[in-house]
Design an enzyme around this catalytic site. Sequence first.
Site, PDB file in Angstrom:
ATOM      1  N   LYS A   1       0.841  -1.199   0.000  1.00  0.00           N
ATOM      2  CA  LYS A   1       0.000   0.000   0.000  1.00  0.00           C
ATOM      3  C   LYS A   1       0.877   1.250   0.000  1.00  0.00           C
ATOM      4  O   LYS A   1       2.001   1.214   0.490  1.00  0.00           O
ATOM      5  CB  LYS A   1      -0.856   0.019   1.279  1.00  0.00           C
ATOM      6  CG  LYS A   1      -1.968  -1.003   1.329  1.00  0.00           C
ATOM      7  CD  LYS A   1      -2.732  -0.905   2.638  1.00  0.00           C
ATOM      8  CE  LYS A   1      -3.837  -1.950   2.732  1.00  0.00           C
ATOM      9  NZ  LYS A   1      -4.940  -1.773   1.785  1.00  0.00           N
TER      10      LYS A   1
ATOM     11  N   ARG B   1     -10.211 -11.600   1.936  1.00  0.00           N
ATOM     12  CA  ARG B   1     -11.065 -12.651   1.373  1.00  0.00           C
ATOM     13  C   ARG B   1     -10.367 -14.008   1.414  1.00  0.00           C
ATOM     14  O   ARG B   1     -11.023 -15.049   1.473  1.00  0.00           O
ATOM     15  CB  ARG B   1     -11.500 -12.249  -0.046  1.00  0.00           C
ATOM     16  CG  ARG B   1     -10.378 -12.102  -1.025  1.00  0.00           C
ATOM     17  CD  ARG B   1     -10.795 -11.270  -2.242  1.00  0.00           C
ATOM     18  NE  ARG B   1     -10.806  -9.834  -1.952  1.00  0.00           N
ATOM     19  CZ  ARG B   1     -11.148  -8.893  -2.822  1.00  0.00           C
ATOM     20  NH1 ARG B   1     -11.531  -9.211  -4.044  1.00  0.00           N
ATOM     21  NH2 ARG B   1     -11.130  -7.624  -2.482  1.00  0.00           N
TER      22      ARG B   1
HETATM   23  N1  BES Z   1      -7.934  -3.942   4.483  1.00  0.00           N
HETATM   24  C1  BES Z   1      -8.128  -3.535   3.138  1.00  0.00           C
HETATM   25  C2  BES Z   1      -9.416  -2.749   2.936  1.00  0.00           C
HETATM   26  C3  BES Z   1      -9.503  -1.436   3.669  1.00  0.00           C
HETATM   27  C4  BES Z   1      -9.175  -0.275   3.021  1.00  0.00           C
HETATM   28  C5  BES Z   1      -9.962  -1.373   4.954  1.00  0.00           C
HETATM   29  C6  BES Z   1      -9.283   0.934   3.667  1.00  0.00           C
HETATM   30  C7  BES Z   1     -10.065  -0.165   5.602  1.00  0.00           C
HETATM   31  C8  BES Z   1      -9.740   0.987   4.953  1.00  0.00           C
HETATM   32  C9  BES Z   1      -8.159  -4.734   2.222  1.00  0.00           C
HETATM   33  O1  BES Z   1      -7.377  -5.788   2.622  1.00  0.00           O
HETATM   34  C10 BES Z   1      -7.666  -4.271   0.902  1.00  0.00           C
HETATM   35  O2  BES Z   1      -6.535  -3.892   0.837  1.00  0.00           O
HETATM   36  N2  BES Z   1      -8.519  -4.311  -0.117  1.00  0.00           N
HETATM   37  C11 BES Z   1      -8.141  -3.866  -1.399  1.00  0.00           C
HETATM   38  C12 BES Z   1      -8.687  -4.862  -2.404  1.00  0.00           C
HETATM   39  C13 BES Z   1      -8.174  -4.661  -3.793  1.00  0.00           C
HETATM   40  C14 BES Z   1      -6.696  -4.973  -3.853  1.00  0.00           C
HETATM   41  C15 BES Z   1      -8.945  -5.536  -4.716  1.00  0.00           C
HETATM   42  C16 BES Z   1      -8.749  -2.495  -1.623  1.00  0.00           C
HETATM   43  O3  BES Z   1      -9.853  -2.248  -1.151  1.00  0.00           O
HETATM   44  O4  BES Z   1      -8.082  -1.657  -2.210  1.00  0.00           O
HETATM   45 MN    MN Z   2      -5.384  -5.573   2.010  1.00  0.00          MN
END
Ligand code: BES
Ligand code: MN
Length: 514
Positions: A291, A370
Site C-alpha cells: 500500500k 477474502r
Molecule cells: N484492508 C483492506 C481494505 C480497507 C481499506 C480497509 C481501507 C479499511 C480501509 C483490504 O485488505 C484491501 O486492501 N482491499 C483492497 C482490495 C483490492 C486490492 C482488490 C482495496 O480495497 O483496495
Molecule cells: Mn489488504
Amino acid sequence: MNTKILSVPSSDVSTELLAVFAVDAAPKGAAKPEIRLLAGDDAPAQAAAQSVLAGGEFKAEPCETLLIHNPAGLKAKRLVIVGLGKAAKLTPHEVRKAAGVAVRFAKPRSLREVAIAVPVAEGLDPKLTIRALAEGATLGDYDSDTYRSDRKDRGVQSVQVVVAPGSDQAAVETGLREGVIVAESQNFARALVNEPGNRLTPTILGRRAAEMCREFGLRCEVHSTEKMRDLQMGAFLSVTQGSDEPPALIVMTYEPAVSESGGAPAGPVPGPVLGLVGKGITFDSGGISIKPSDNMEKMKYDMAGGAAMIGAMRAIAQLRPPVKVVSVVCAAENMPSGKAQRPGDVQIAMPAPGKPGKAIEIINTDAEGRLVLADGITYAKQLGATHLIDAATLTAAVGIALGLLNGGAFANDEDTWQRFTAGLKVSGERFWRLPLDDDYRDVIKSTIADIKNTGGRYGGAINAAMFLKEFVEDTPWIHLDIAAVAWVDDPKPWSASGPTGVAVRSIVEWIRSF
Ligand code: BES
Ligand code: MN
Ligand code: ZN
C-alpha cells in the site's frame, strides 16, 4: 462504569450532574420551537429551566446541550438538558446518542458521576429506550487515548438511571442489563481495534480472546500454523507466510443451556448453529502489492471484523440466547518479505469434505481479507455452522459505494436477511444491502485457476463478496463489509474518534432472532 436504577422523582436525585432530555414538540412549520422536557416527572426540571428556555437559546436539536447550575427546586448541582430533536421523529436511537452526549458532557468537566432521567414519551418503548440509554452512556464513556503518558482517566464512574416511580420494573431492569452488556462488549471490541500492530499481534489477539472466554465461560481454542497445515488452509496460510508473526486461528464456542423442561438430550442439540467468521488482520501492509504509506498506519484496524466477533461472543456469553454459536477469527499479519506470496501465485484453499480445495490465482496480495475468510468460512461450516455471518474491513470500495454512514451488507438468503434487518431496528446500526447476483461471478474467473482474488475496477465490494460466496455455497449467510465504518477520524458529540465497534450490536440481535 457502574449503573444503578433510581426509582425516585428526578428533583430528588443528589448528583453532580442530572441529564434530562428534551424534544421540540412544536407542530411542523411552527415559527418557534416548543421545548418539552421528557422525564417521567418533568415538572420540576421544566420549572428550573423555564426562564432560560423562554429566552429561546435552546432549540432541542439533536445533541444540543444547555447547562444550568444550581437549578432551583432540584437537588442536583447541575442540570444539563440534552436535545432529542423533533418530538414526532423520536426513537430510542436518538436516546442512545443523547445519553452518550450526557456522558461526554461530564467527562471533560471531570464529573465522575451523572444521573440520567429516562425519557417517557409516546412512541418510546420503555425497555428499548432504557436499553438504548444504557448503551449510549456506556459507549460515550469510551476514549481511545490509551497510550498518552499524560492521560487522565476522566471516565464516568457511576451512572444513576432515574426512572419515574411506577415504571415497569422488569422492563427497566432487563433493558438496563442488556444495554450495559452489549455496549461493554462493543467497547471491548473497540479497545482491541485501537491497539497498534506491534502490541496486538495475531498471537496476542488469540490470548485476549482466550482470556475473555475464560472470564465469561466460553470454550476457546487458539491454533496456529501447524493446525492450519493439517486443515490444508492454503488460502489463509498464504497471507501469513510473509510475516514473522505466527497466525492465530481463534475458535470460540457458546453452548446454550440444556432446556429446563426436557432433561438431558442425548447427542448434539438439533437446531441451527450460527457461525461467526471475522477478519483478523492485525496489520495490513498490502504485502508485495504494498500500500502507499499515506494512511497505512490505519491498517492496524484491519482486525475490526474479528474484534466484532469476539465482542459479540462476549455479549452472547452473558445474554445466553437458546442457540449454539461458533466463532472463527482468522488472525494474521499481511507483510512483504522474501517469504511473502507473489502476485501470480496459485493457492489451494481448504477443501470441504469430499471435494478438492478451490484453486485461487493471487492477482493482488492486498486482497488478503477474502483469502483468510475463505478458509475461515469453510472451517466454520466444518464445525457445524448452519447459518453464517462474517464481518470484515474488506474493501476500500465499499466506502466509495456507500460513503461513511452505512456499512455494506450482502445476503444469499431472504429469511436470514429479514432477521438481520429486523435486528438493525433494535441495534440502530446502519447497513445497506448490495447485490450478489450470480452473473457478477464472471469478474473473478481465472484462466489458470478456479477463481482469482480481485475482480477489477468496478464494484469492488461486490467482487469481494462474490469471492466469499464461492466458499459459503448454499449455507444461508450475511456478509458485512465494515471497512468504511469501523473507524471514524472525527469525534462525534456522543462518541469518541477512533474505533467504533460497529457490527457487535447487530450481530448480537441477529443471534437473538434465532
Ligand atoms: N484492508 C483492506 C481494505 C480497507 C481499506 C480497509 C481501507 C479499511 C480501509 C483490504 O485488505 C484491501 O486492501 N482491499 C483492497 C482490495 C483490492 C486490492 C482488490 C482495496 O480495497 O483496495
Ligand atoms: Mn489488504
Ligand atoms: Zn485488509
